[in-house]
Design a protein around this motif. Structure first.
Motif, PDB file in Angstrom:
ATOM      1  N   ASP A 281      31.189  46.885  16.020  1.00 11.86           N
ATOM      2  CA  ASP A 281      30.485  46.563  17.255  1.00 11.86           C
ATOM      3  C   ASP A 281      30.444  45.060  17.495  1.00 11.86           C
ATOM      4  O   ASP A 281      30.588  44.587  18.625  1.00 11.86           O
ATOM      5  CB  ASP A 281      29.062  47.136  17.231  1.00 11.86           C
ATOM      6  CG  ASP A 281      28.238  46.603  16.069  1.00 11.86           C
ATOM      7  OD1 ASP A 281      28.830  46.323  15.000  1.00 11.86           O
ATOM      8  OD2 ASP A 281      27.010  46.456  16.226  1.00 11.86           O
ATOM      9  N   LEU A 282      30.302  44.272  16.420  1.00 14.06           N
ATOM     10  CA  LEU A 282      30.301  42.812  16.569  1.00 14.06           C
ATOM     11  C   LEU A 282      31.708  42.291  16.822  1.00 14.06           C
ATOM     12  O   LEU A 282      31.901  41.354  17.605  1.00 14.06           O
ATOM     13  CB  LEU A 282      29.707  42.157  15.323  1.00 14.06           C
ATOM     14  CG  LEU A 282      28.264  42.536  14.973  1.00 14.06           C
ATOM     15  CD1 LEU A 282      27.775  41.704  13.792  1.00 14.06           C
ATOM     16  CD2 LEU A 282      27.338  42.338  16.164  1.00 14.06           C
ATOM     17  N   ALA A 283      32.696  42.874  16.148  1.00 13.63           N
ATOM     18  CA  ALA A 283      34.081  42.432  16.351  1.00 13.63           C
ATOM     19  C   ALA A 283      34.487  42.591  17.809  1.00 13.63           C
ATOM     20  O   ALA A 283      35.186  41.740  18.379  1.00 13.63           O
ATOM     21  CB  ALA A 283      35.019  43.222  15.444  1.00 13.63           C
ATOM     22  N   GLU A 284      34.025  43.672  18.429  1.00 12.21           N
ATOM     23  CA  GLU A 284      34.344  43.896  19.835  1.00 12.21           C
ATOM     24  C   GLU A 284      33.729  42.805  20.716  1.00 12.21           C
ATOM     25  O   GLU A 284      34.335  42.364  21.695  1.00 12.21           O
ATOM     26  CB  GLU A 284      33.821  45.267  20.265  1.00 12.21           C
ATOM     27  CG  GLU A 284      34.154  45.640  21.698  1.00 12.21           C
ATOM     28  CD  GLU A 284      33.642  47.025  22.060  1.00 12.21           C
ATOM     29  OE1 GLU A 284      33.695  47.373  23.253  1.00 12.21           O
ATOM     30  OE2 GLU A 284      33.214  47.752  21.143  1.00 12.21           O
ATOM     31  N   LEU A 285      32.538  42.348  20.335  1.00 11.67           N
ATOM     32  CA  LEU A 285      31.847  41.326  21.136  1.00 11.67           C
ATOM     33  C   LEU A 285      32.456  39.937  20.969  1.00 11.67           C
ATOM     34  O   LEU A 285      32.194  39.045  21.778  1.00 11.67           O
ATOM     35  CB  LEU A 285      30.362  41.283  20.754  1.00 11.67           C
ATOM     36  CG  LEU A 285      29.561  42.559  21.049  1.00 11.67           C
ATOM     37  CD1 LEU A 285      28.156  42.446  20.482  1.00 11.67           C
ATOM     38  CD2 LEU A 285      29.514  42.833  22.553  1.00 11.67           C
ATOM     39  N   THR A 286      33.249  39.729  19.917  1.00 14.65           N
ATOM     40  CA  THR A 286      33.870  38.421  19.697  1.00 14.65           C
ATOM     41  C   THR A 286      35.227  38.303  20.381  1.00 14.65           C
ATOM     42  O   THR A 286      35.897  37.272  20.261  1.00 14.65           O
ATOM     43  CB  THR A 286      34.044  38.147  18.193  1.00 14.65           C
ATOM     44  OG1 THR A 286      34.925  39.131  17.633  1.00 14.65           O
ATOM     45  CG2 THR A 286      32.705  38.191  17.466  1.00 14.65           C
ATOM     46  N   ALA A 287      35.642  39.339  21.095  1.00 16.77           N
ATOM     47  CA  ALA A 287      36.964  39.322  21.734  1.00 16.77           C
ATOM     48  C   ALA A 287      37.116  38.162  22.714  1.00 16.77           C
ATOM     49  O   ALA A 287      38.221  37.648  22.913  1.00 16.77           O
ATOM     50  CB  ALA A 287      37.219  40.648  22.436  1.00 16.77           C
ATOM     51  N   ASP A 288      36.020  37.752  23.346  1.00 17.51           N
ATOM     52  CA  ASP A 288      36.093  36.684  24.348  1.00 17.51           C
ATOM     53  C   ASP A 288      35.740  35.322  23.784  1.00 17.51           C
ATOM     54  O   ASP A 288      35.599  34.348  24.544  1.00 17.51           O
ATOM     55  CB  ASP A 288      35.146  37.008  25.513  1.00 17.51           C
ATOM     56  CG  ASP A 288      35.578  38.259  26.266  1.00 17.51           C
ATOM     57  OD1 ASP A 288      36.787  38.529  26.312  1.00 17.51           O
ATOM     58  OD2 ASP A 288      34.701  38.961  26.801  1.00 17.51           O
ATOM     59  N   CYS A 289      35.583  35.212  22.467  1.00 18.24           N
ATOM     60  CA  CYS A 289      35.288  33.909  21.858  1.00 18.24           C
ATOM     61  C   CYS A 289      36.477  32.966  22.022  1.00 18.24           C
ATOM     62  O   CYS A 289      37.635  33.406  22.088  1.00 18.24           O
ATOM     63  CB  CYS A 289      34.972  34.069  20.364  1.00 18.24           C
ATOM     64  SG  CYS A 289      33.395  34.839  19.995  1.00 18.24           S
ATOM     65  N   SER A 290      36.186  31.685  22.068  1.00 18.53           N
ATOM     66  CA  SER A 290      37.261  30.701  22.128  1.00 18.53           C
ATOM     67  C   SER A 290      38.030  30.706  20.813  1.00 18.53           C
ATOM     68  O   SER A 290      37.503  31.098  19.771  1.00 18.53           O
ATOM     69  CB  SER A 290      36.683  29.301  22.378  1.00 18.53           C
ATOM     70  OG  SER A 290      35.772  28.943  21.352  1.00 18.53           O
ATOM     71  N   ARG A 291      39.268  30.272  20.858  1.00 17.17           N
ATOM     72  CA  ARG A 291      40.122  30.277  19.672  1.00 17.17           C
ATOM     73  C   ARG A 291      39.507  29.398  18.587  1.00 17.17           C
ATOM     74  O   ARG A 291      39.085  28.278  18.830  1.00 17.17           O
ATOM     75  CB  ARG A 291      41.509  29.763  20.037  1.00 17.17           C
ATOM     76  CG  ARG A 291      42.515  29.848  18.891  1.00 17.17           C
ATOM     77  CD  ARG A 291      43.890  29.437  19.345  1.00 17.17           C
ATOM     78  NE  ARG A 291      44.864  29.540  18.272  1.00 17.17           N
ATOM     79  CZ  ARG A 291      46.156  29.245  18.392  1.00 17.17           C
ATOM     80  NH1 ARG A 291      46.634  28.839  19.561  1.00 17.17           N
ATOM     81  NH2 ARG A 291      46.975  29.374  17.357  1.00 17.17           N
ATOM     82  N   GLY A 303      30.977  34.668  21.678  1.00 19.98           N
ATOM     83  CA  GLY A 303      30.717  35.935  22.352  1.00 19.98           C
ATOM     84  C   GLY A 303      29.464  36.632  21.846  1.00 19.98           C
ATOM     85  O   GLY A 303      28.850  37.418  22.576  1.00 19.98           O
ATOM     86  N   LEU A 304      29.050  36.349  20.614  1.00 19.97           N
ATOM     87  CA  LEU A 304      27.847  36.972  20.074  1.00 19.97           C
ATOM     88  C   LEU A 304      26.599  36.443  20.772  1.00 19.97           C
ATOM     89  O   LEU A 304      25.672  37.204  21.082  1.00 19.97           O
ATOM     90  CB  LEU A 304      27.759  36.741  18.561  1.00 19.97           C
ATOM     91  CG  LEU A 304      28.900  37.333  17.726  1.00 19.97           C
ATOM     92  CD1 LEU A 304      28.721  37.000  16.251  1.00 19.97           C
ATOM     93  CD2 LEU A 304      28.988  38.845  17.916  1.00 19.97           C
ATOM     94  N   ASP A 305      26.573  35.136  21.036  1.00 18.91           N
ATOM     95  CA  ASP A 305      25.440  34.563  21.768  1.00 18.91           C
ATOM     96  C   ASP A 305      25.399  35.099  23.196  1.00 18.91           C
ATOM     97  O   ASP A 305      24.326  35.376  23.741  1.00 18.91           O
ATOM     98  CB  ASP A 305      25.538  33.031  21.774  1.00 18.91           C
ATOM     99  CG  ASP A 305      25.260  32.437  20.400  1.00 18.91           C
ATOM    100  OD1 ASP A 305      24.254  32.838  19.789  1.00 18.91           O
ATOM    101  OD2 ASP A 305      26.049  31.595  19.949  1.00 18.91           O
TER     102      ASP A 305
END
Length: 335
Positions: A281-291, A303-305
């Motif tokens: 569930d957390l991995a899915e939320l990090t999909a939009d994190c910057s590189r 993306g978690l914040d």
């Protein structure tokens, strides 16, 4: 099959297939085929001898020279040849280590580049920690959790000595990670713990003196694992288990692997990506994190914040995740 090579007698078929000397031709390119050899499980290791279980038989085995420095560890499924009678003084030989489903590893410290495999083919990690005498160390619990997630094991937190201190605070601290927690005291009903261990291969990890061997003795009557006391000055337990040992629960209900107490747990072999991947569930939320996002507190556009801000992720879950992930980043390794 016994071979005579250069005037010496050896029981190792592989020795006839080594690198030829200068100006000589190899006798054959074919190597022994052990695909039909018996399969056993390594249950403990003592001074270069491997105790293996073959059905109901306990075998003592050596490691074939052809395996070289390839490690054989407790939990390994291996192919064995030689004397498989299990009789006193008999000696089998491990000729192949079958592919491992999982491997729990640690390093001596966070700068050590060499991984130390502890147990193979477990599917559950039981972190045993005392509520007092010695006091719980959340930093160590978090580090063992990280190693367990990296190995693909399902974690369980077992809190011992509930008669000496309440378990509420630790249970609350790990509730957001959705880890099963069971608290026990001397003489208590172990039914809840039995339920978690049934049909699983569980490795028990924890500080010395927290009661791992006492638990094993209660779970498997008659096994008589040695137990020790905690030093009143240092608050540390004495090592009573000197090597890992795999033991079958009564009525073939599963396996537990008791390991020597640890005082540090290096994590130089773990990557941040493997930690996040353990939480789909957390991995899915990090999909939009910057590189290159580290997912730490204060990371730009994490993306978690964002997920916490828009209500998709509970703040307590993120806080617990970051505390655990922080254990990987902290130095030194002793918590």
């Amino acid at each position: 099959m016994t071979r005579r090579l250069r005037g010496a007698v050896t029981d190792d078929d592989h020795e006839g297939f080594g690198r030829p000397g200068r100006r000589s031709r190899p006798r054959t390119k074919d190597r022994p085929d052990y695909s039909a050899a018996a399969q056993a499980i390594v249950v403990t290791i003592d001074r270069g001898r491997y105790r293996c279980l073959l059905g109901e038989l306990h075998l003592t085995a050596t490691k074939a020279r052809a395996l070289g420095r390839k490690g054989v560890i407790v939990g390994d499924r291996v192919r064995v040849v030689g004397d498989l009678s299990g009789e006193e003084g008999s000696l089998a030989r491990i000729v192949e280590v079958l592919p491992r489903r999982t491997v729990l590893r640690r390093t001596a410290d966070d700068t050590d580049p060499f991984e130390r495999p502890i147990v193979a083919n477990a599917d559950q990690l039981v972190i045993v920690t005392a509520l007092a005498d010695p006091p719980p160390r959340m930093g160590m619990i978090d580090r063992i959790l990280v190693a367990g997630y990296d190995a693909g094991l399902d974690p369980v937190l077992c809190l011992t000595k509930q008669d000496l201190a309440p378990a509420d605070d630790l249970i609350a601290a790990y509730a957001p990670l959705e880890i099963p927690v069971v608290a026990v005291r001397p003489g208590a009903d172990l039914g809840p713990l039995h339920a978690l261990l049934t049909d699983r291969t569980s490795v028990l990890i924890g500080h010395s003196g927290v009661g791992k061997s006492t638990l094993v003795n209660a779970l498997i009557p008659g096994v008589d694992r040695a137990t020790g006391e905690v030093n009143e000055v240092t608050g540390r337990g004495r090592h009573t288990s000197t090597s890992a040992v795999a033991l079958e629960l009564p009525e073939h209900a599963g396996w537990v692997i008791d390991t020597p107490g640890v005082r540090s747990f290096g994590l130089s072999h773990v990557t941040p990506q493997s930690i996040v991947a353990a939480f789909p569930d957390l991995a899915e939320l990090t999909a939009d994190c910057s590189r290159g996002c580290t997912h730490e507190t204060g990371s730009a556009e994490c993306g978690l914040d964002t997920a916490v801000a828009d209500g998709r992720l509970a703040p307590a879950r993120l806080e617990s995740f970051r505390r655990m992930e922080g254990a990987w980043r902290d130095r030194p390794s002793s918590a």
